[in-house]
Structures are given as structure tokens and as C-alpha cells.
Design a protein around this motif. Structure first.
Motif, PDB file in Angstrom:
ATOM      1  N   HIS A 183      -0.862  -6.488 -80.137  1.00  0.00           N
ATOM      2  CA  HIS A 183      -0.608  -6.102 -78.750  1.00  0.00           C
ATOM      3  C   HIS A 183      -1.667  -6.706 -77.831  1.00  0.00           C
ATOM      4  CE1 HIS A 183       2.185  -3.240 -80.449  1.00  0.00           C
ATOM      5  NE2 HIS A 183       1.216  -2.596 -81.075  1.00  0.00           N
ATOM      6  N   GLY A 184      -1.280  -6.911 -76.587  1.00  0.00           N
ATOM      7  CA  GLY A 184      -2.281  -7.265 -75.599  1.00  0.00           C
ATOM      8  C   GLY A 184      -3.157  -6.071 -75.281  1.00  0.00           C
ATOM      9  N   VAL A 185      -2.516  -4.941 -74.960  1.00  0.00           N
ATOM     10  CA  VAL A 185      -3.224  -3.691 -74.674  1.00  0.00           C
ATOM     11  C   VAL A 185      -2.541  -2.578 -75.446  1.00  0.00           C
ATOM     12  CG1 VAL A 185      -3.913  -2.032 -72.915  1.00  0.00           C
ATOM     13  CG2 VAL A 185      -3.896  -4.480 -72.376  1.00  0.00           C
ATOM     14  N   ARG A 186      -3.339  -1.798 -76.180  1.00  0.00           N
ATOM     15  CA  ARG A 186      -2.811  -0.630 -76.864  1.00  0.00           C
ATOM     16  C   ARG A 186      -3.585   0.597 -76.395  1.00  0.00           C
ATOM     17  NH1 ARG A 186      -4.005   1.693 -82.780  1.00  0.00           N
ATOM     18  NH2 ARG A 186      -2.507   3.405 -82.749  1.00  0.00           N
ATOM     19  N   VAL A 187      -2.826   1.613 -75.946  1.00  0.00           N
ATOM     20  CA  VAL A 187      -3.418   2.882 -75.529  1.00  0.00           C
ATOM     21  C   VAL A 187      -2.856   3.950 -76.457  1.00  0.00           C
ATOM     22  CG1 VAL A 187      -3.730   4.517 -73.646  1.00  0.00           C
ATOM     23  CG2 VAL A 187      -3.572   2.059 -73.159  1.00  0.00           C
TER      24      VAL A 187
ATOM     25  N   GLU B 265       2.522 -11.228 -80.006  1.00  0.00           N
ATOM     26  CA  GLU B 265       3.513 -11.225 -81.081  1.00  0.00           C
ATOM     27  C   GLU B 265       4.236  -9.901 -81.211  1.00  0.00           C
ATOM     28  OE1 GLU B 265       2.347 -12.833 -84.772  1.00  0.00           O
ATOM     29  OE2 GLU B 265       1.353 -14.572 -83.896  1.00  0.00           O
ATOM     30  N   LYS B 266       3.651  -8.826 -80.736  1.00  0.00           N
ATOM     31  CA  LYS B 266       4.335  -7.536 -80.657  1.00  0.00           C
ATOM     32  C   LYS B 266       4.325  -7.101 -79.199  1.00  0.00           C
ATOM     33  CE  LYS B 266       3.747  -6.157 -85.453  1.00  0.00           C
ATOM     34  NZ  LYS B 266       3.326  -5.086 -86.391  1.00  0.00           N
ATOM     35  N   ALA B 267       4.595  -5.833 -78.934  1.00  0.00           N
ATOM     36  CA  ALA B 267       4.679  -5.382 -77.546  1.00  0.00           C
ATOM     37  C   ALA B 267       3.417  -5.773 -76.787  1.00  0.00           C
ATOM     38  CB  ALA B 267       4.871  -3.877 -77.502  1.00  0.00           C
ATOM     39  N   ALA B 268       3.595  -6.359 -75.616  1.00  0.00           N
ATOM     40  CA  ALA B 268       2.430  -6.768 -74.837  1.00  0.00           C
ATOM     41  C   ALA B 268       1.576  -5.570 -74.468  1.00  0.00           C
ATOM     42  CB  ALA B 268       2.888  -7.515 -73.587  1.00  0.00           C
ATOM     43  N   VAL B 269       2.221  -4.480 -74.069  1.00  0.00           N
ATOM     44  CA  VAL B 269       1.511  -3.236 -73.736  1.00  0.00           C
ATOM     45  C   VAL B 269       2.145  -2.119 -74.550  1.00  0.00           C
ATOM     46  CG1 VAL B 269       0.826  -1.639 -71.921  1.00  0.00           C
ATOM     47  CG2 VAL B 269       1.027  -4.080 -71.409  1.00  0.00           C
ATOM     48  N   MET B 270       1.332  -1.395 -75.302  1.00  0.00           N
ATOM     49  CA  MET B 270       1.823  -0.319 -76.167  1.00  0.00           C
ATOM     50  C   MET B 270       1.128   0.992 -75.820  1.00  0.00           C
ATOM     51  SD  MET B 270       3.485   1.093 -78.651  1.00  0.00           S
ATOM     52  CE  MET B 270       4.206  -0.148 -79.719  1.00  0.00           C
TER      53      MET B 270
ATOM     54  N   ARG C 104       2.490  -8.639 -64.657  1.00  0.00           N
ATOM     55  CA  ARG C 104       3.494  -9.630 -65.065  1.00  0.00           C
ATOM     56  C   ARG C 104       3.360  -9.866 -66.563  1.00  0.00           C
ATOM     57  NH1 ARG C 104       6.109 -14.543 -62.818  1.00  0.00           N
ATOM     58  NH2 ARG C 104       6.428 -15.998 -64.551  1.00  0.00           N
ATOM     59  N   VAL C 105       4.516  -9.879 -67.249  1.00  0.00           N
ATOM     60  CA  VAL C 105       4.556 -10.152 -68.683  1.00  0.00           C
ATOM     61  C   VAL C 105       5.580 -11.251 -68.920  1.00  0.00           C
ATOM     62  CG1 VAL C 105       4.977  -9.219 -70.979  1.00  0.00           C
ATOM     63  CG2 VAL C 105       3.951  -7.764 -69.221  1.00  0.00           C
ATOM     64  N   ASP C 106       5.205 -12.275 -69.680  1.00  0.00           N
ATOM     65  CA  ASP C 106       6.162 -13.340 -69.953  1.00  0.00           C
ATOM     66  C   ASP C 106       5.934 -13.918 -71.344  1.00  0.00           C
ATOM     67  OD1 ASP C 106       4.594 -16.101 -69.720  1.00  0.00           O
ATOM     68  OD2 ASP C 106       3.872 -14.817 -68.111  1.00  0.00           O
ATOM     69  N   SER C 107       6.999 -14.458 -71.895  1.00  0.00           N
ATOM     70  CA  SER C 107       6.964 -15.198 -73.163  1.00  0.00           C
ATOM     71  C   SER C 107       6.330 -14.398 -74.291  1.00  0.00           C
ATOM     72  CB  SER C 107       6.211 -16.525 -72.972  1.00  0.00           C
ATOM     73  OG  SER C 107       6.786 -17.289 -71.936  1.00  0.00           O
ATOM     74  N   VAL C 108       6.825 -13.175 -74.484  1.00  0.00           N
ATOM     75  CA  VAL C 108       6.322 -12.343 -75.584  1.00  0.00           C
ATOM     76  C   VAL C 108       7.423 -12.204 -76.629  1.00  0.00           C
ATOM     77  CG1 VAL C 108       4.660 -11.120 -74.154  1.00  0.00           C
ATOM     78  CG2 VAL C 108       6.956 -10.215 -74.383  1.00  0.00           C
TER      79      VAL C 108
ATOM     80  N   GLU D 231       8.625  -6.357 -77.132  1.00  0.00           N
ATOM     81  CA  GLU D 231       8.758  -5.680 -75.849  1.00  0.00           C
ATOM     82  C   GLU D 231       7.633  -6.094 -74.894  1.00  0.00           C
ATOM     83  OE1 GLU D 231       8.456  -4.146 -78.736  1.00  0.00           O
ATOM     84  OE2 GLU D 231      10.370  -3.156 -79.144  1.00  0.00           O
ATOM     85  N   ALA D 232       7.952  -6.131 -73.617  1.00  0.00           N
ATOM     86  CA  ALA D 232       6.889  -6.310 -72.633  1.00  0.00           C
ATOM     87  C   ALA D 232       6.028  -5.051 -72.573  1.00  0.00           C
ATOM     88  CB  ALA D 232       7.479  -6.624 -71.265  1.00  0.00           C
ATOM     89  N   VAL D 233       6.669  -3.891 -72.466  1.00  0.00           N
ATOM     90  CA  VAL D 233       5.964  -2.596 -72.449  1.00  0.00           C
ATOM     91  C   VAL D 233       6.714  -1.660 -73.370  1.00  0.00           C
ATOM     92  CG1 VAL D 233       5.165  -0.665 -71.045  1.00  0.00           C
ATOM     93  CG2 VAL D 233       5.171  -2.973 -70.081  1.00  0.00           C
ATOM     94  N   MET D 234       5.978  -0.891 -74.187  1.00  0.00           N
ATOM     95  CA  MET D 234       6.606   0.035 -75.140  1.00  0.00           C
ATOM     96  C   MET D 234       5.909   1.383 -75.067  1.00  0.00           C
ATOM     97  SD  MET D 234       9.034   0.012 -77.489  1.00  0.00           S
ATOM     98  CE  MET D 234       9.648   1.249 -78.636  1.00  0.00           C
ATOM     99  N   PHE D 235       6.721   2.443 -74.910  1.00  0.00           N
ATOM    100  CA  PHE D 235       6.218   3.816 -74.952  1.00  0.00           C
ATOM    101  C   PHE D 235       6.813   4.502 -76.177  1.00  0.00           C
ATOM    102  CE2 PHE D 235       5.517   2.831 -70.539  1.00  0.00           C
ATOM    103  CZ  PHE D 235       4.457   3.636 -70.121  1.00  0.00           C
ATOM    104  N   ILE D 236       5.979   5.087 -77.024  1.00  0.00           N
ATOM    105  CA  ILE D 236       6.481   5.808 -78.188  1.00  0.00           C
ATOM    106  C   ILE D 236       5.656   7.081 -78.388  1.00  0.00           C
ATOM    107  CG2 ILE D 236       7.265   3.687 -79.308  1.00  0.00           C
ATOM    108  CD1 ILE D 236       4.856   3.857 -81.171  1.00  0.00           C
ATOM    109  N   GLU D 237       6.109   7.927 -79.299  1.00  0.00           N
ATOM    110  CA  GLU D 237       5.371   9.091 -79.787  1.00  0.00           C
ATOM    111  C   GLU D 237       4.868   9.983 -78.651  1.00  0.00           C
ATOM    112  OE1 GLU D 237       2.363   7.563 -82.350  1.00  0.00           O
ATOM    113  OE2 GLU D 237       3.803   6.645 -83.727  1.00  0.00           O
ATOM    114  N   GLN D 238       5.822  10.411 -77.799  1.00  0.00           N
ATOM    115  CA  GLN D 238       5.572  11.385 -76.735  1.00  0.00           C
ATOM    116  C   GLN D 238       4.598  10.881 -75.676  1.00  0.00           C
ATOM    117  OE1 GLN D 238       4.484  14.605 -79.541  1.00  0.00           O
ATOM    118  NE2 GLN D 238       6.239  15.711 -78.714  1.00  0.00           N
ATOM    119  N   SER D 239       4.503   9.596 -75.513  1.00  0.00           N
ATOM    120  CA  SER D 239       3.643   9.054 -74.461  1.00  0.00           C
ATOM    121  C   SER D 239       4.302   9.240 -73.097  1.00  0.00           C
ATOM    122  CB  SER D 239       3.361   7.580 -74.715  1.00  0.00           C
ATOM    123  OG  SER D 239       2.623   7.424 -75.909  1.00  0.00           O
ATOM    124  N   ARG D 240       3.482   9.223 -72.059  1.00  0.00           N
ATOM    125  CA  ARG D 240       3.940   9.391 -70.693  1.00  0.00           C
ATOM    126  C   ARG D 240       3.290   8.310 -69.834  1.00  0.00           C
ATOM    127  NH1 ARG D 240       6.237  12.387 -73.529  1.00  0.00           N
ATOM    128  NH2 ARG D 240       6.802  14.560 -73.219  1.00  0.00           N
TER     129      ARG D 240
END
Length: 601
Positions: free
Chosen positions: A179-183, A199-204, A217-221, A224-233
Motif C-alpha cells: 500500500h501507499g498508505v495504510r491506517v 501493487e495493492k490498494a493505494a490507501v488502506m 489523486r490516485v492513478d495507475s494502481v 483499489e485506489a482507496v479501500m475501507f475494511i474491518e469497520q473502518s470509518r
């Protein structure tokens, strides 16, 4: 008072030959210290304690600190580093174990390790700096990142975990292997950032994370460009996505708010909500999605308001026990269906417009599949504006269908309810029910159909009241085969076609029409025929037999009905020399001759 120390590779008057010796001198005198470093290559590990500033005096990359192994900069206190190139291997290049750390105009290269490790309780500020190959890790720390670049990280370029709080502004993330950024279980904010080539979600965002993404801006990933999982907000606003596999993904109980975003040229889906994910999507655009523009599947339940879909294949698809509420959605210029609901899914569409798509709304599935379409316009369709099959149930309220092949169709064992709807300028018909479907319509208006206004066929049941069928070329209303139903307080107007053409199975209650009403006579069933095949030389009868055709010693027997029975009433315009149609049955054995080995009494 800040004490000044100078470091030069060869030492000299009032200069230290290495950085470590200057740090030791500053520690002995205590107090704030400024260490100025002349250009050179310093192979040493720096342990910095107290209030210390390290400043490189040359241009970018002229002061290189690169020990053979170990942590390059171990900071505890109030430490600032400016204008340095820090290179490390197999370890944390920069480790902030306590206090605060600021890196400015600094480049960090981590070959097999971590670029910057901000530990719990610390605060790290990164400004105008570059980080290569390793990740930057905030674990329970606070941080501010501004105008930085993260290149070619072997995993996540930036990880914000364990309750950390990090704000990132005007920074770039490029070529991350994960990921580019994982929170994760933390708070993160990205404003004005660019991400590419992950190679995976740019922002997770995962594990109950709180994430804000604004004007990025997200391009050529690759995912997913942005992915929210596991009860994230969180909030995603003003995001621009180009050439991602999925524009934004939501899964496993996550529930973000997404506003004013553009998802363009996504290879699969623009908005993808699945596995009990939710989310509110407002005023977004999905352009030229490869598969589905807005996709809800496997228990997903998005709320979509004021969004526009243009180009691509399918507009909105709700499938596999998913749900969705869609209001103010505009769907235009697709290669496939505008709206699709399948497989035990439930969807509500309000104030929707579908234009220049082959089909408007397609609903198919068992009895748990339902859709409601209210205050909608479907125009310029090549097939049906609404098609319902299987055992699905659909309600249309104030739906206007114009310029297409067929208005509303329901088939198999499905149910369609129509209220206050209009169909105009169709080539095949206004509304049709077939199979064993049921169609209930109230205040339906069909105008200018080139075929029929309303049709019931096969075993369908049609219940229509307070409706009008105007200027339909073939017939206002037609029923054939065993279809039945009733027309209550309906009118058929215009100067073309028949008023009602039916099979005697429909109740006409308060029908108003000046066009002919014609009852078709049911065609009699073909003669009852039994064919007996046996292995004897002839048939054996134990009682009297009538109306029977027999064949034996044949490899194949085929029955053909050459002509059907004449209806009870011959239309008055039939020429007098037209022969009556008498049924004739031809028995075929191996060939169509009467001199075969079999006998035909």
C-alpha cells in the motif's frame, strides 16, 4: 544559549572530524546544540540525546551518513535534522524512541529496513524530505508530514498503526509493493496527495481506522485506489482516480462517507461495496468503468445520492444478497444494462435517469429479489426499459419510458406492479407479461407503440385499471394463448390497430374504445394419438380400440401435423375459394412411404 559545533571530514581548527565526537562534546556541555556538518561521507551511527540540531552545509545529498550496519540516527529528546542523506541496511534508519524528531530537506534510504520508526508517545515531523525503499512507521505516535515523497517501498510506504495520529499533506507515494498508505486501528489524514503505481490498494483503512482523504489523486494502481475494511470509518472528498482496478472499495462492516469524487477508466468497478460493507456516496462520477460502475455484492449496502455514471458496461449492479438505496442517479451511454438487481438482492431507486443504454432496469432472481423504481426516466433503450424475470418482484411508480423497443416486461413467475407510469414511442410494445408472471398496473399510459400497448401471453395474468392506450399500431390490448386477466375502466384511442384482441379469458369492465374488439377462437388440440412399439410381429388388442395409429418393426416414428383445424369463425374477408384446413397426420417410419414393413390401419 545554543552552542555551535562544526564537523569536517578531515577535522581542522575548531572542527570535529566526525559527527559522533561533536555529539559527545555537546552532551558533556548540555544545553541546546547546533551541529553543522561539512559535505562528506560519514560511516557512523548517530546517537542523539537532548536538544540537538544536525544541519548539512552542502547541497542536497552532499552530507551522507551511512554506517555499514545498525541504526543511522537514534533520537531521544528534541532532535532536528536538516539537509542530510541517511542510508541504512537491515535496520531502522531513523529511530525516534522518545521525545520529538523533525526531518527537513532530508533523504532517507532503507535497504531492507525501515526508513523512519516513530515509537509510541513520540511526535515526528517530516517536511520536504524523500524516503526510499523502506516504510515509514508510526506506531502509537503522532506525526505531521508535508511535501514529502515516498518511492519504491518494499511493503507499505507509510504505516499508521496502534492508535497513531498522522496528518499527511501535499506528498507523493510511488511504486509501493503493498500500500501507499495504510491506517490500521489509528487515525490518518491525507490532503492534496498523489499516489501511483502501488501493487495493492493505494490507501488502506482497516481495523476500525479513522481516515480522511481530501483533494487527492490516485492513478495507475493495480488494485483499489482507496479501500475501507474491518469497520473502518472516514471521509473521502474531492478524490480523483484514474486507471485503477477499482476506484473505491468498502467491505466487512466499513462505512465511509464519499463526496465529490471522480472515478475514471477503472478497469473493473468504480464503486465496489461488498461483504456487509456500507458507505454513503454523494455527488460522485464514475466514467468508463470496465465492468460495473457502481457495484454492491455479497451483502453490501451502499447509499448513493446524486451520482453520475457515464460510459462503460453496466451502470449500477446489486447482486448476491446485496442491498442498495440510490437517489438522484444519472446513467448515460453504456454498452450494457443501466440498472441491474439479481440473486436475492434488494434495491430502491429514486429520481433516477437512464439514457442511451441497451436496457434500463433488469431484475432477475428468486422471490427474495426485489426492486423499487420511483420518479424515473428511461430513454433511448435498445431492448426493454424494465425487464423482470424469475420470481422477482418489482414496483414501478411514476416511471417514464420513451424511445425504445419495449417498455415494461415481466416473465416466468415474476411480479410487476406499475403505478402512474407512461410509455411512449416504442417499437415493440408498451407492457408485456409472459410465462406465469403477474402484471398489475394502475394509471398506465402507452402512446405511439408500433405494435401493441399491453400484451398478456402464455399463462400470464394481467390486472390493469384506469389506464389508457393511445395510437398503438397493432392493438391497444392483446391476449393470446392461455393468458388472462381483467381490464377495468381502461380506454383505447387513436386511429390505428384493434382496440382489444383477446382469447376470451379476460374480463372487460368499463372499456372505452372506438376501435374493434376481437375475440380469438381457441384452436382445437390435435387428435389424441398413441403409438405402440413392440417386439411382436403385430399388435395384440385386449379390447376395442379407436382413433389409434400403430407402427411396429420401425427404427424411428415421427408424427407431423400438416395443417391445423379451421377456427369456428372465418373472417369475412376470406376469399370464397379458400379451402378449409383439415388436419392430416402422416406417419413416418424409416422413410415417408406406405409400403414399409409396418402396417398402418
Amino acid at each position: 544559549m545554543v552552542r555551535r559545533y562544526v564537523v569536517a571530514p578531515r577535522g581542522g581548527r575548531r572542527a570535529y572530524p566526525d559527527i559522533s565526537s561533536a555529539l559527545r562534546a555537546a552532551a558533556e556541555r548540555r544545553g541546546p546544540a547546533l551541529i553543522e556538518i561539512e559535505p562528506g561521507h560519514y560511516e557512523e551511527c548517530l546517537v542523539v540525546r537532548g536538544e540537538v540540531e544536525l544541519t548539512g552545509l552542502g547541497g542536497p545529498g552532499s552530507v551522507v551518513v551511512s554506517p555499514p550496519r545498525g541504526t543511522v540516527l537514534d533520537a531521544f529528546g528534541a532532535v532536528r535534522a536538516r539537509g542530510l542523506l541517511l542510508v541504512g541496511r537491515e535496520a531502522d534508519v531513523v529511530d525516534c524512541s522518545g521525545g520529538t524528531l523533525a526531518l527537513e530537506h532530508t533523504e532517507v534510504r532503507a535497504h531492507g529496513g525501515v526508513c523512519v520508526h516513530a515509537r509510541r508517545g513520540t511526535r515526528v515531523t517530516l517536511t520536504d524530505s524523500v524516503f526510499r525503499y523502506g516504510r515509514t512507521l508510526f506506531a502509537g505516535a503522532a506525526g505531521d508530514i508535508e511535501r514529502c515523497a515516498f518511492h519504491d517501498a518494499a511493503d507499505n510506504a507509510l504505516a499508521v498503526i496502534e492508535g497513531a495520529r498522522v496528518s499527511v499533506r501535499e506528498s507523493r507515494f510511488e511504486g509501493s509493493r503493498i500500500h501507499g498508505v495504510r491506517v490500521s486501528d489509528a487515525w490518518g489524514e491525507l490532503v492534496g496527495c498523489a499516489l501511483t503505481g502501488t501493487e495493492k490498494a493505494a490507501v488502506m483503512a482497516d481495523t476500525r481506522a479513522e481516515l480522511t482523504v481530501a483533494a487527492c489523486r490516485v492513478d495507475s494502481v493495480h488494485a483499489e485506489a482507496v479501500m475501507f475494511i474491518e469497520q473502518s470509518r472516514g471521509l473521502v472528498q474531492g478524490l480523483r482516480v484514474f486507471d485503477a482496478e477499482h476506484g473505491i472499495g468498502v467491505a466487512s462492516g466499513a462505512d465511509p462517507v464519499v463526496r465529490d469524487c471522480v472515478f475514471a477508466d477503472c478497469r473493473d468497478t468504480g464503486i465496489n461495496v461488498q461483504t456487509t460493507g456500507r458507505g454513503t456516496f454523494e455527488n460522485c462520477e464514475v466514467l468508463n468503468a470496465g465492468s460495473v460502475s457502481v457495484f454492491s455484492t455479497n451483502g453490501g449496502a451502499p447509499r448513493v445520492n446524486g451520482c453520475r455514471v457515464a460510459g462503460g458496461n453496466v451502470g449500477v449492479a446489486v447482486v448476491d444478497k446485496a442491498r442498495g438505496h440510490f437517489a438522484g442517479v444519472v446513467v448515460e451511454d453504456l454498452a450494457g444494462t443501466g440498472l441491474r438487481v439479481l440473486d436475492e438482492s434488494r434495491a430502491v431507486f429514486e429520481q433516477t435517469r437512464v439514457e442511451r443504454c441497451p436496457a434500463g432496469l433488469e431484475v432477475r432472481g428468486n422471490g427474495g429479489t426485489t426492486a423499487q423504481l420511483t420518479d424515473a426516466v428511461i430513454a433511448g433503450f435498445d431492448m426493454a426499459a424494465v425487464a423482470v424475470t424469475g420470481e422477482a418482484r418489482v414496483t414501478l411508480t411514476r416511471v417514464f419510458a420513451e424511445r425504445g423497443l419495449l417498455g415494461f416486461g415481466v416473465g416466468e413467475e415474476a411480479f410487476l406492479r406499475i403505478e402512474d407510469c407512461e410509455v411512449s414511442a416504442t417499437r415493440a410494445g408498451g407492457a408485456v407479461a409472459f410465462g406465469r408472471a403477474r402484471l398489475v398496473a394502475r394509471n398506465l399510459t402507452v402512446t405511439g407503440s408500433e405494435a401493441f400497448g399491453l400484451c398478456g401471453t402464455e399463462s400470464a395474468y394481467v390486472d390493469v385499471a384506469d389506464s389508457r392506450f393511445d395510437d398503438c399500431a397493432a392493438a391497444g390490448v392483446t391476449f393470446d394463448e392461455s393468458g388472462g386477466g381483467r381490464l377495468v375502466n381502461c380506454s383505447v384511442t387513436g386511429s390505428r390497430g384493434k382496440g382489444v384482441q383477446h382469447n376470451g379469458r379476460v374480463d372487460l369492465v368499463s372499456l372505452h374504445t372506438s376501435r374493434p374488439v376481437v375475440e380469438r377462437v381457441p384452436e382445437p388440440a390435435p387428435p389424441s394419438v398413441r403409438i405402440v412399439n413392440n417386439h411382436f410381429h403385430g399388435p395384440v388388442f385386449n379390447a376395442a380400440v379407436h382413433g389409434v395409429y400403430l407402427a411396429w418393426d420401425n427404427g424411428e416414428v415421427t408424427q407431423r401435423i400438416i395443417a391445423q383445424a379451421t377456427p369456428r369463425a372465418v373472417p369475412p374477408d376470406t376469399p370464397p375459394d379458400t379451402p378449409s384446413a383439415t388436419p392430416r397426420v402422416v406417419q413416418r417410419g424409416v422413410q415417408e412411404h406406405d409400403d414399409q414393413d409396418g402396417a398402418t390401419p
